[in-house]
Scaffold this motif. Structure first.
Motif, PDB file in Angstrom:
ATOM      1  N   THR A 239       5.231 -16.090  -5.590  1.00 28.29           N
ATOM      2  CA  THR A 239       4.184 -16.438  -4.631  1.00 28.29           C
ATOM      3  C   THR A 239       3.734 -15.214  -3.848  1.00 28.29           C
ATOM      4  N   PRO A 240       2.430 -14.907  -3.861  1.00 29.38           N
ATOM      5  CA  PRO A 240       1.931 -13.804  -3.035  1.00 29.38           C
ATOM      6  C   PRO A 240       1.617 -14.291  -1.624  1.00 29.38           C
ATOM      7  N   TYR A 241       1.955 -13.475  -0.633  1.00 36.26           N
ATOM      8  CA  TYR A 241       1.652 -13.781   0.763  1.00 36.26           C
ATOM      9  C   TYR A 241       0.814 -12.654   1.344  1.00 36.26           C
ATOM     10  N   LYS A 242      -0.423 -12.969   1.682  1.00 36.45           N
ATOM     11  CA  LYS A 242      -1.250 -12.031   2.429  1.00 36.45           C
ATOM     12  C   LYS A 242      -0.743 -12.049   3.862  1.00 36.45           C
ATOM     13  N   LEU A 243      -0.170 -10.957   4.321  1.00 39.64           N
ATOM     14  CA  LEU A 243       0.488 -10.940   5.613  1.00 39.64           C
ATOM     15  C   LEU A 243      -0.523 -11.170   6.736  1.00 39.64           C
ATOM     16  N   LYS A 244      -0.228 -12.151   7.576  1.00 35.61           N
ATOM     17  CA  LYS A 244      -1.118 -12.541   8.665  1.00 35.61           C
ATOM     18  C   LYS A 244      -0.575 -12.020   9.990  1.00 35.61           C
ATOM     19  N   ASN A 245      -1.466 -11.736  10.902  1.00 33.43           N
ATOM     20  CA  ASN A 245      -1.060 -11.272  12.222  1.00 33.43           C
ATOM     21  C   ASN A 245      -0.365 -12.397  12.986  1.00 33.43           C
ATOM     22  N   ASN A 246       0.633 -12.012  13.801  1.00 34.69           N
ATOM     23  CA  ASN A 246       1.348 -12.952  14.664  1.00 34.69           C
ATOM     24  C   ASN A 246       1.884 -14.153  13.889  1.00 34.69           C
ATOM     25  N   THR A 247       2.506 -13.849  12.752  1.00 38.07           N
ATOM     26  CA  THR A 247       3.067 -14.865  11.865  1.00 38.07           C
ATOM     27  C   THR A 247       4.482 -14.451  11.494  1.00 38.07           C
ATOM     28  N   LEU A 248       5.327 -15.447  11.286  1.00 33.68           N
ATOM     29  CA  LEU A 248       6.724 -15.162  10.976  1.00 33.68           C
ATOM     30  C   LEU A 248       6.986 -15.374   9.491  1.00 33.68           C
ATOM     31  N   TYR A 249       7.701 -14.428   8.883  1.00 37.86           N
ATOM     32  CA  TYR A 249       8.059 -14.497   7.468  1.00 37.86           C
ATOM     33  C   TYR A 249       9.586 -14.422   7.349  1.00 37.86           C
ATOM     34  N   PHE A 250      10.119 -15.124   6.366  1.00 33.05           N
ATOM     35  CA  PHE A 250      11.576 -15.159   6.218  1.00 33.05           C
ATOM     36  C   PHE A 250      11.947 -15.278   4.747  1.00 33.05           C
ATOM     37  N   SER A 251      13.098 -14.719   4.404  1.00 32.81           N
ATOM     38  CA  SER A 251      13.606 -14.784   3.039  1.00 32.81           C
ATOM     39  C   SER A 251      15.127 -14.767   3.082  1.00 32.81           C
ATOM     40  N   GLY A 252      15.732 -15.152   1.948  1.00 35.68           N
ATOM     41  CA  GLY A 252      17.187 -15.201   1.858  1.00 35.68           C
ATOM     42  C   GLY A 252      17.703 -14.322   0.744  1.00 35.68           C
ATOM     43  N   PRO A 253      19.007 -14.305   0.536  1.00 40.08           N
ATOM     44  CA  PRO A 253      19.610 -13.400  -0.443  1.00 40.08           C
ATOM     45  C   PRO A 253      19.177 -13.630  -1.884  1.00 40.08           C
ATOM     46  N   ASN A 254      18.660 -14.813  -2.212  1.00 36.17           N
ATOM     47  CA  ASN A 254      18.365 -15.101  -3.614  1.00 36.17           C
ATOM     48  C   ASN A 254      16.963 -14.720  -4.056  1.00 36.17           C
ATOM     49  N   GLN A 255      16.073 -14.474  -3.126  1.00 38.61           N
ATOM     50  CA  GLN A 255      14.676 -14.241  -3.502  1.00 38.61           C
ATOM     51  C   GLN A 255      14.458 -12.850  -4.116  1.00 38.61           C
ATOM     52  N   ILE A 256      13.453 -12.779  -5.001  1.00 40.17           N
ATOM     53  CA  ILE A 256      12.986 -11.490  -5.499  1.00 40.17           C
ATOM     54  C   ILE A 256      11.750 -11.111  -4.686  1.00 40.17           C
ATOM     55  N   ILE A 257      11.775  -9.915  -4.111  1.00 43.41           N
ATOM     56  CA  ILE A 257      10.738  -9.493  -3.174  1.00 43.41           C
ATOM     57  C   ILE A 257      10.071  -8.219  -3.683  1.00 43.41           C
ATOM     58  N   VAL A 258       8.750  -8.165  -3.532  1.00 38.52           N
ATOM     59  CA  VAL A 258       7.996  -6.956  -3.854  1.00 38.52           C
ATOM     60  C   VAL A 258       6.949  -6.751  -2.771  1.00 38.52           C
ATOM     61  N   LYS A 259       6.879  -5.554  -2.241  1.00 40.10           N
ATOM     62  CA  LYS A 259       5.815  -5.199  -1.307  1.00 40.10           C
ATOM     63  C   LYS A 259       4.692  -4.508  -2.089  1.00 40.10           C
ATOM     64  N   GLU A 260       3.485  -4.600  -1.559  1.00 37.30           N
ATOM     65  CA  GLU A 260       2.367  -3.907  -2.189  1.00 37.30           C
ATOM     66  C   GLU A 260       1.927  -2.693  -1.380  1.00 37.30           C
ATOM     67  N   GLY A 261       2.766  -2.258  -0.464  1.00 37.79           N
ATOM     68  CA  GLY A 261       2.470  -1.045   0.293  1.00 37.79           C
ATOM     69  C   GLY A 261       1.778  -1.338   1.610  1.00 37.79           C
ATOM     70  N   PHE A 262       2.064  -0.508   2.621  1.00 36.12           N
ATOM     71  CA  PHE A 262       1.445  -0.628   3.930  1.00 36.12           C
ATOM     72  C   PHE A 262       0.752   0.684   4.282  1.00 36.12           C
ATOM     73  N   LYS A 263      -0.337   0.570   5.011  1.00 36.81           N
ATOM     74  CA  LYS A 263      -0.924   1.743   5.641  1.00 36.81           C
ATOM     75  C   LYS A 263      -0.350   1.897   7.045  1.00 36.81           C
ATOM     76  N   GLN A 264      -0.270   0.780   7.765  1.00 37.13           N
ATOM     77  CA  GLN A 264       0.362   0.734   9.077  1.00 37.13           C
ATOM     78  C   GLN A 264       1.034  -0.622   9.232  1.00 37.13           C
ATOM     79  N   LEU A 265       2.033  -0.667  10.099  1.00 32.55           N
ATOM     80  CA  LEU A 265       2.789  -1.905  10.252  1.00 32.55           C
ATOM     81  C   LEU A 265       3.305  -2.021  11.677  1.00 32.55           C
ATOM     82  N   TRP A 266       3.043  -3.177  12.295  1.00 26.75           N
ATOM     83  CA  TRP A 266       3.613  -3.506  13.590  1.00 26.75           C
ATOM     84  C   TRP A 266       4.451  -4.766  13.402  1.00 26.75           C
TER      85      TRP A 266
END
Length: 294
Positions: free
Chosen positions: A65-92
């Motif tokens: 599942t792709p998640y377009k990261l939203k402002n002021n939103t909480l994201y969570f994952s556990g030990p079993n998930q496979i995670i991939v980032k697509e890169g950041f320019k800046q991150l708060w």
């Protein structure tokens, strides 16, 4: 994408120079960036991760599942998930990470039963109202103060604040994903699914899980069918299929390696099992899912 001779890396929770806690860590990014070289390839973590994204400009994958990261939103994952980032320019963001061992400590044991941690709906994004955001920000600020204050009380204070935060987020989780209560039968279903997640590679029969739960196979089958609408054996098969789909999507492992990883001694049986459950052979699934998302 991982090549066929690369195994999925599992990133451990590394203690930092501030607190040195082996089982708990806090991350802060204020326009800065994490080390992305490791995050841009499919990977697992050996810990839970809860991140408040204040502002970001990218997308991440959790399983398929792709998640377009939203402002002021909480994201969570556990030990079993496979995670991939697509890169950041800046991150708060502020993130807290903790291991299963942290949850198994005596005073933390009940935390492992919270809906957010069990995540039976397989969700990874929580919308926050303005009031929710204020509460989460306040808890994270308090956790940060204690995290940087090494003392004999640090562990207890971190546990206290984390308990409050996870309990609050679990209430939001049940509201947003329609948890249907905590009857004895519902709790049995949760325990059954938790056991599947732990033992799906080794145990394939309903009777195996009934033994772990100290009940009869017939009673387990009846309760699971009533509570979920699906036979108990279907849940076992779905967990195997989920893991197979993760590996087919995120890696280039050959089918024989995937079958062996999932406990199948025969590749042809794995192929038949996968097609029976999904309608596609593993190779056809891999081709179709990559065509859809790449």
């Amino acid at each position: 994408m991982l090549s066929h001779n690369q195994k999925l890396p599992i990133y451990k929770l590394e203690p930092d120079d501030i607190a040195g806690n082996k089982h708990f860590r806090l991350y802060q990014f204020e326009g800065t960036l994490p080390n992305q070289s490791e995050l841009l390839i499919p990977h697992r973590k050996n810990h839970y991760l809860i991140v408040l994204i204040r502002k970001a400009d990218s997308r991440q994958w959790i399983d398929m599942t792709p998640y377009k990261l939203k402002n002021n939103t909480l994201y969570f994952s556990g030990p079993n998930q496979i995670i991939v980032k697509e890169g950041f320019k800046q991150l708060w963001s502020t993130g807290i990470a903790f291991t299963k061992e942290f949850l198994s400590l005596q005073e933390n044991a009940s935390l492992s039963k919270l809906p957010l941690i069990q995540n039976l709906h397989d969700q990874h994004e929580l919308a926050l109202s303005a009031a929710d955001l204020d509460f989460v920000e306040d808890m994270l600020a308090k956790i940060n103060v204690e995290y940087q204050n090494q003392s004999e009380w640090q562990q207890r204070m971190l546990t206290a604040y984390l308990t409050l935060l996870l309990t609050y987020l679990s209430r939001l989780y049940t509201e947003q994903f329609k948890d249907n209560g905590h009857s004895a039968e519902k709790l049995l279903l949760k325990d059954f699914l938790t056991k599947i997640n732990e033992y799906y590679r080794e145990l394939r029969e309903v009777s195996d899980y009934a033994s772990l739960l100290n009940i009869s196979p017939g009673h387990l089958s009846e309760v699971v069918k009533i509570q979920s609408g699906k036979p108990a054996i279907k849940h076992i098969h779905e967990r195997l299929i989920l893991e197979a789909q993760r590996l087919l999507f995120h890696t280039d492992q050959v089918l024989k390696e995937i079958a062996f990883d999932l406990g199948f001694s025969d590749t042809s049986y794995f192929n038949r099992f996968f097609k029976r459950e999904t309608g596609l052979t593993p190779s056809a699934y891999r081709a179709s899912i990559r065509k859809m998302y790449h």
